[in-house]
Design a protein around this motif. Sequence first.
Motif, PDB file in Angstrom:
ATOM      1  N   ASN A  95       0.832  -1.201   0.000  1.00 32.44           N
ATOM      2  CA  ASN A  95       0.000   0.000   0.000  1.00 32.44           C
ATOM      3  C   ASN A  95       0.867   1.251   0.000  1.00 32.44           C
ATOM      4  N   PHE A  96       1.920   1.240   0.764  1.00 35.84           N
ATOM      5  CA  PHE A  96       2.854   2.372   0.826  1.00 35.84           C
ATOM      6  C   PHE A  96       3.423   2.669  -0.557  1.00 35.84           C
ATOM      7  N   MET A  97       3.902   1.646  -1.246  1.00 34.10           N
ATOM      8  CA  MET A  97       4.491   1.822  -2.568  1.00 34.10           C
ATOM      9  C   MET A  97       3.465   2.335  -3.572  1.00 34.10           C
ATOM     10  N   ARG A  98       2.258   1.848  -3.481  1.00 36.33           N
ATOM     11  CA  ARG A  98       1.215   2.253  -4.424  1.00 36.33           C
ATOM     12  C   ARG A  98       0.930   3.755  -4.327  1.00 36.33           C
ATOM     13  N   TYR A  99       0.792   4.255  -3.131  1.00 37.59           N
ATOM     14  CA  TYR A  99       0.488   5.685  -2.958  1.00 37.59           C
ATOM     15  C   TYR A  99       1.695   6.557  -3.300  1.00 37.59           C
ATOM     16  N   VAL A 100       2.889   6.076  -3.000  1.00 37.60           N
ATOM     17  CA  VAL A 100       4.085   6.842  -3.350  1.00 37.60           C
ATOM     18  C   VAL A 100       4.230   6.929  -4.876  1.00 37.60           C
ATOM     19  N   ALA A 138       3.029  14.030   0.895  1.00 37.87           N
ATOM     20  CA  ALA A 138       1.890  14.106  -0.023  1.00 37.87           C
ATOM     21  C   ALA A 138       1.225  12.738  -0.187  1.00 37.87           C
ATOM     22  N   SER A 139       2.020  11.678  -0.279  1.00 39.42           N
ATOM     23  CA  SER A 139       1.448  10.339  -0.435  1.00 39.42           C
ATOM     24  C   SER A 139       0.717   9.910   0.837  1.00 39.42           C
ATOM     25  N   PRO A 171      -3.257  19.980   3.547  1.00 39.49           N
ATOM     26  CA  PRO A 171      -2.670  20.967   2.623  1.00 39.49           C
ATOM     27  C   PRO A 171      -1.597  20.402   1.692  1.00 39.49           C
ATOM     28  N   SER A 172      -1.009  19.267   2.044  1.00 39.07           N
ATOM     29  CA  SER A 172       0.078  18.729   1.229  1.00 39.07           C
ATOM     30  C   SER A 172      -0.399  17.890   0.046  1.00 39.07           C
ATOM     31  N   ILE A 173      -1.705  17.691  -0.089  1.00 45.05           N
ATOM     32  CA  ILE A 173      -2.237  16.884  -1.193  1.00 45.05           C
ATOM     33  C   ILE A 173      -2.030  17.621  -2.516  1.00 45.05           C
ATOM     34  N   ILE A 174      -1.619  16.876  -3.530  1.00 44.54           N
ATOM     35  CA  ILE A 174      -1.409  17.449  -4.865  1.00 44.54           C
ATOM     36  C   ILE A 174      -2.705  17.400  -5.662  1.00 44.54           C
TER      37      ILE A 174
END
Length: 243
Positions: A95-100, A138-139, A171-174
């Motif tokens: 899951n970590f890799m997917r969001y990154v 961001a992720s 706020p960090s969401i792209i």
Amino acid sequence: EADTYFLFNTLMVEMRDIFVPDLDHADTGIQGRISNMIALLSLHDPEVRCHLDDCGIDGSFYSIRWLTTLLSREFILPDTIRLWDSMFASTHKDNFMRYVCVTMVMLMREELLKSDFGTCLRLLQAFPPTDVDRLLEASRALWIYESQITLACHKGGISLNQALQTISPPPSIIFAYGLPGGVALSREERMKQAGKESIAAAKEKAAGAKDSAKSYFGSVRQAWGQWRDGLRDEKQSPPDKYR
């Protein structure tokens, strides 16, 4: 040495299914992981996903390299160590890799949207230098925001639009749910945007109709000229004495 072996063993246990051909299309196999990553990109940035599809870029063109090397070829060593440190601390490394990975694509969205096949592929296969701390933040924010929206929809029984209007994104969401920064437009703003799009569509339609009219009258004018020239030639030709 023992700690190094422990980390290596943990890593291989998590990644084993990627290298087993019989499990390619399982959720833990390489194709399954790529499909899950592309589905996440489609959810949060469908514009970039559609642009890559239009350019003919399949997710496997870049994500196989990202997933099989755990992004170690995309960053310099200190940044890779920082990335892996967060990955090892995660309770769900897949899951970590997917969001990154999805966040990496969204970080380049402006460059990707104005690029063709060759440029897009070059950007994705040679990821430009970036702030890894910002990438990780961001992720993580994207995962948290998606979890909050999903919980509000499923447990609270409200629509996606209501959830987006109610819950403020970090706020960090792209990009999230096709919205810059994950910020949903208000009803008035949506109406204004729809009005602008309608006006633009009407102008485009009017311009097309104008061009069609010009083409039609041009054809009529040409036919009239040909008929007139033919009539003139007929008058100037000598009469047939046998008629």
